[in-house]
Write a protein that holds these residues in place. Structure first.
Motif, PDB file in Angstrom:
ATOM      1  N   ARG A 183       1.546   3.942  -7.452  1.00  0.00           N
ATOM      2  CA  ARG A 183       1.960   4.397  -5.956  1.00  0.00           C
ATOM      3  C   ARG A 183       1.786   3.711  -4.487  1.00  0.00           C
ATOM      4  N   PRO A 184       0.167   3.591  -4.289  1.00  0.00           N
ATOM      5  CA  PRO A 184      -0.217   3.523  -3.667  1.00  0.00           C
ATOM      6  C   PRO A 184       0.297   1.860  -3.333  1.00  0.00           C
TER       7      PRO A 184
ATOM      8  N   SER B  82      -0.020  -1.791   4.716  1.00  0.00           N
ATOM      9  CA  SER B  82       0.582  -1.796   3.366  1.00  0.00           C
ATOM     10  C   SER B  82       0.285  -2.726   2.581  1.00  0.00           C
TER      11      SER B  82
ATOM     12  N   LEU C 228      -2.902  -2.162   0.925  1.00  0.00           N
ATOM     13  CA  LEU C 228      -2.696  -1.304  -0.776  1.00  0.00           C
ATOM     14  C   LEU C 228      -2.118  -2.650  -1.844  1.00  0.00           C
TER      15      LEU C 228
END
Length: 406
Positions: free
Chosen positions: A40-41, A387, A390
């Motif tokens: 999910r991240p 972002s 991740l």
């Protein structure tokens, strides 16, 4: 009443075999996608990157201020807090001789020059019995000298003559408007939201160019060094070590001096030329472990050219590590460009670079506007870099065959 029992038919002598359809084989890419979507991240980071890419592609078409570099400033509202609503007087701007008419492509690339000269005002009222309007000055809290009310001709504002009642309607609809600065304004009175959105184009652009340059150089140097080995490997490894030991900022300064420029594209190229060593070291290490593999020996026996053997058979086997490294380099390039712009060595004003915007806010720390003018671009840099990190972590796990697939 008795129930009639029907005889059960005997089973067939040779029952038909039940055929179970075999599951279609899954490619390795299928499992990579499954593992990535379970993270999910990483998915959240990918969605934010996609949103930023969409903003960068749309560019000037979605900006509140679509002037070149979002550089339309109103000195009356400089350093204003987020959420400011102000009334604007728009006066027709004379068109310079030979000025080109903006089209779709030029507007998307460079923005659209303003058709009006704008001024923040406190209000206006039409003077009865005349063909004039009285404009009240904007009373800013930080204004050193209060303005003076000014009288304008309706025909001058409307750009044509006509009955007074008709001109009043034209002027009210065309020349007066209400504008909201959702994220406030900077020290030049420019819309902070427009400059933040346009800054995604520079950050993603410099990251993309830097990654492409670093991948091309790094794969070429690393593949040659790892495949051929020997003295050529030692020479190229020494070159990597020398470049690795020089700070990235010093390399960018040297490249900028060599090209005698500090423009946007020079920054793009300079950042890319400082990041190829990471890629080269990874490719060299992978090449050393793969060059003696069975499929490589088979390719040599079949007489495949060395270039084809490297490009079509060896480098594709390094796709996973290279994709992960590309996302890491993307984040590093954004940070390096922001640091260079903060120091005045990267993108130059009035281009809306996030690092340059942090510097402008930093210069105002201690004032009322310094906090958000520093925080907003800093938060944008942090969110985009996070972002990419991740996403890189998610890709690393996705390409690991030991990671379970749900």
């Amino acid at each position: 009443m008795p129930t009639l029992q029907l005889p059960t038919p005997p089973p067939p002598a040779n029952p038909a075999p039940v055929v179970v359809a075999a599951a279609a084989p899954r490619s390795p890419g299928y499992f990579v996608r499954r593992r990535l979507l379970q993270n999910r991240p990483a998915v959240a980071g990918l969605l934010f990157i996609g949103l930023c890419a969409l903003v960068a592609l749309l560019g000037y078409w979605i900006l509140p201020d679509n002037s070149p570099d979002a550089n339309r400033g109103l000195v009356q509202v400089q350093k204003s807090a987020p959420g400011l609503r102000v009334q604007i007087l728009r006066r027709p701007r004379p068109v310079a001789p030979g000025e080109p008419t903006p089209n779709f492509l030029t507007t998307w690339l460079h923005g659209r020059p303003a058709d009006f000269d704008e001024q923040a005002i406190a209000g206006y009222r039409f003077l009865p019995g005349t063909d004039s309007v009285l404009v009240l000055p904007y009373a800013a809290a930080h204004a050193a000298v209060p303005g003076v009310a000014r009288r304008y001709s309706l025909a001058e504002l409307a750009g044509r003559a006509g009955p007074t009642a008709e001109l009043q309607k034209v002027v009210e609809n065309q020349n007066f408007t209400i504008r909201t600065y959702w994220l406030g304004t900077d020290k030049a009175g420019r819309d902070e939201l427009s400059r933040l959105l346009l800054g995604t184009r520079i950050s993603l652009g410099i990251g993309l160019v830097a990654v492409l340059i670093s991948m091309f150089l790094g794969m070429a140097v690393g593949a040659v060094a790892g495949y051929f080995g020997g003295g050529l490997d030692s020479l190229l490894l020494g070159l990597m070590t020398v470049v690795w030991s020089i700070p990235g900022i010093m390399l960018v300064i040297a490249i900028s001096l060599a090209l005698d420029s500090k423009g946007v594209w020079v920054s793009f190229v300079a950042v890319g030329l400082t990041m190829w060593v990471d890629v080269a070291r990874v490719v060299r290490g992978q090449m050393l472990s793969l060059r003696s593999a069975t499929f490589v020996e088979a390719g040599r026996v079949l007489g495949l050219p060395t270039s084809r053997l490297i490009a079509r058979h060896l480098l594709p086997n390094m796709r996973g590590p290279l994709i992960v490294l590309a996302t890491s380099n993307f984040a590093a390039a954004i940070l390096l460009e922001a640091g260079l712009s903060f120091l005045g060595l990267g993108v130059q004003p009035p281009a809306p670079s996030w690092g340059l915007m942090v510097k402008e806010g930093y210069d105002l720390l201690g004032t009322r506007a310094g906090l958000w003018l520093t925080f907003l671009p800093g938060a944008a840099i942090s969110a985009l870099v996070l972002s990419f990190n991740l996403l890189g972590n998610g890709l690393r796990d996705a390409y690991d065959p030991k990671t379970p697939v749900g």
